[in-house]
Write a protein that holds these residues in place. Structure first.
Motif, short mmCIF file in Angstrom:
data_model
loop_
_atom_site.label_atom_id
_atom_site.label_comp_id
_atom_site.label_asym_id
_atom_site.label_seq_id
_atom_site.Cartn_x
_atom_site.Cartn_y
_atom_site.Cartn_z
N PRO A 39 0.83 -1.22 0.00
CA PRO A 39 0.00 0.00 0.00
C PRO A 39 0.86 1.27 0.00
N GLY A 40 0.69 2.09 -1.02
CA GLY A 40 1.39 3.35 -1.10
C GLY A 40 2.82 3.30 -1.61
N ASP A 41 3.30 2.13 -2.03
CA ASP A 41 4.67 2.01 -2.54
C ASP A 41 4.69 0.99 -3.67
N ARG A 42 4.69 1.47 -4.91
CA ARG A 42 4.62 0.57 -6.06
C ARG A 42 5.84 -0.33 -6.20
N ARG A 43 6.96 0.05 -5.59
CA ARG A 43 8.19 -0.75 -5.73
C ARG A 43 8.23 -1.93 -4.78
N SER A 44 7.43 -1.91 -3.76
CA SER A 44 7.46 -2.97 -2.75
C SER A 44 6.27 -3.90 -2.91
N ILE A 45 6.44 -5.11 -2.36
CA ILE A 45 5.35 -6.07 -2.39
C ILE A 45 5.05 -6.56 -0.99
N VAL A 46 3.87 -7.13 -0.85
CA VAL A 46 3.48 -7.79 0.40
C VAL A 46 3.19 -9.25 0.07
N VAL A 47 3.29 -10.07 1.07
CA VAL A 47 3.01 -11.50 0.94
C VAL A 47 1.81 -11.81 1.82
N ARG A 48 0.83 -12.49 1.24
CA ARG A 48 -0.39 -12.87 1.98
C ARG A 48 -0.62 -14.36 1.82
N GLU A 49 -1.14 -14.99 2.86
CA GLU A 49 -1.50 -16.40 2.75
C GLU A 49 -2.81 -16.53 1.99
N THR A 50 -2.94 -17.64 1.27
CA THR A 50 -4.14 -17.87 0.47
C THR A 50 -4.70 -19.28 0.72
N ILE A 51 -4.42 -19.82 1.88
CA ILE A 51 -4.86 -21.18 2.20
C ILE A 51 -6.35 -21.15 2.53
N ASP A 52 -7.13 -21.98 1.86
CA ASP A 52 -8.57 -22.06 2.11
C ASP A 52 -8.84 -22.33 3.59
N ALA A 53 -9.91 -21.75 4.09
CA ALA A 53 -10.28 -21.90 5.50
C ALA A 53 -10.49 -23.36 5.89
N ASP A 54 -10.98 -24.18 4.97
CA ASP A 54 -11.25 -25.58 5.29
C ASP A 54 -10.15 -26.52 4.79
N SER A 55 -9.02 -25.96 4.41
CA SER A 55 -7.91 -26.76 3.89
C SER A 55 -7.27 -27.60 4.99
N PRO A 56 -6.95 -28.86 4.68
CA PRO A 56 -6.20 -29.67 5.64
C PRO A 56 -4.86 -29.02 6.01
N ALA A 57 -4.26 -28.29 5.07
CA ALA A 57 -2.98 -27.63 5.36
C ALA A 57 -3.14 -26.63 6.50
N ARG A 58 -4.22 -25.89 6.50
CA ARG A 58 -4.47 -24.91 7.57
C ARG A 58 -4.57 -25.63 8.91
N ARG A 59 -5.28 -26.74 8.95
CA ARG A 59 -5.43 -27.49 10.21
C ARG A 59 -4.10 -28.08 10.66
N VAL A 60 -3.33 -28.63 9.73
CA VAL A 60 -2.03 -29.22 10.08
C VAL A 60 -1.10 -28.16 10.64
N LEU A 61 -1.07 -27.00 10.01
CA LEU A 61 -0.17 -25.93 10.45
C LEU A 61 -0.59 -25.32 11.79
N ALA A 62 -1.84 -25.48 12.16
CA ALA A 62 -2.36 -24.86 13.38
C ALA A 62 -2.45 -25.81 14.57
N VAL A 63 -1.92 -27.03 14.44
CA VAL A 63 -2.06 -28.02 15.52
C VAL A 63 -1.55 -27.47 16.85
N ARG A 64 -0.34 -26.99 16.91
CA ARG A 64 0.23 -26.50 18.18
C ARG A 64 -0.55 -25.30 18.68
N HIS A 65 -0.84 -24.38 17.80
CA HIS A 65 -1.57 -23.17 18.21
C HIS A 65 -2.93 -23.54 18.78
N SER A 66 -3.63 -24.45 18.13
CA SER A 66 -4.97 -24.85 18.58
C SER A 66 -4.93 -25.52 19.94
#
Length: 162
Positions: free
Chosen positions: A90-117
């Motif tokens: 936002p506000g800087d055309r030369r820079s980029i941001v990285v965002r996650e795009t893992i579906d809310a119901d994805s097994p990957a999301r559940r696997v990655l969240a085991v400890r946190h959960s």
């Protein structure tokens, strides 16, 4: 009824937790086919709130202690797998941001969240004062381990130069 929990019992519980964390991490990495840094980035992105500062490749490189080239390769891998996307900063055309795009119901999301959960659930069963004690206890351990590792590195470095 008297509580007979000893310091050794606490150390054993912490050791058991560490070992279960290692096994959980190994299973997560294996099931997702990713490396430790990939998982660390994905977890970091998954735990972000919408109002948190945007995540830049530079931030990820600093967090992981890796070069910008290695960070670019990591982001490329995760983007190719469909787990992250790059967008304009936002506000800087030369820079980029990285965002996650893992579906809310994805097994990957559940696997990655085991400890946190599981940690959130256990912490939720504690009162506020107990949570403060546990948080302080774990912080003390982390600081002590960091200090001890730093001391070992200094000792090893001094041994190699003499």
């Amino acid at each position: 009824m008297e509580d007979t929990t000893s310091a050794d019992d606490v150390v054993k519980a912490l050791t058991d937790l560490t070992e279960s964390g290692v096994a959980s991490e190994r299973a997560a990495l294996q099931s997702l086919g990713i490396g430790p840094n990939d998982a660390k980035v994905l977890r970091f992105l998954l735990q972000r709130d919408a109002d948190d500062a945007p995540v830049t490749p530079r931030l990820l490189a600093e967090m992981l202690g890796i070069s910008s080239a290695a960070t670019t390769a990591l982001i490329d891998r995760l983007a190719e797998a469909g787990w992250v996307e790059r967008g304009p900063y936002p506000g800087d055309r030369r820079s980029i941001v990285v965002r996650e795009t893992i579906d809310a119901d994805s097994p990957a999301r559940r696997v990655l969240a085991v400890r946190h959960s599981s940690a959130s659930a256990a912490a939720g069963r504690l009162g506020a004062a107990e949570r403060r004690i546990v948080a302080d206890f774990l912080d003390d351990i982390a600081r002590g381990e960091t200090h001890d590792i730093d001391e070992l590195r200094l000792h090893d470095k001094a041994s190699r130069t003499t």
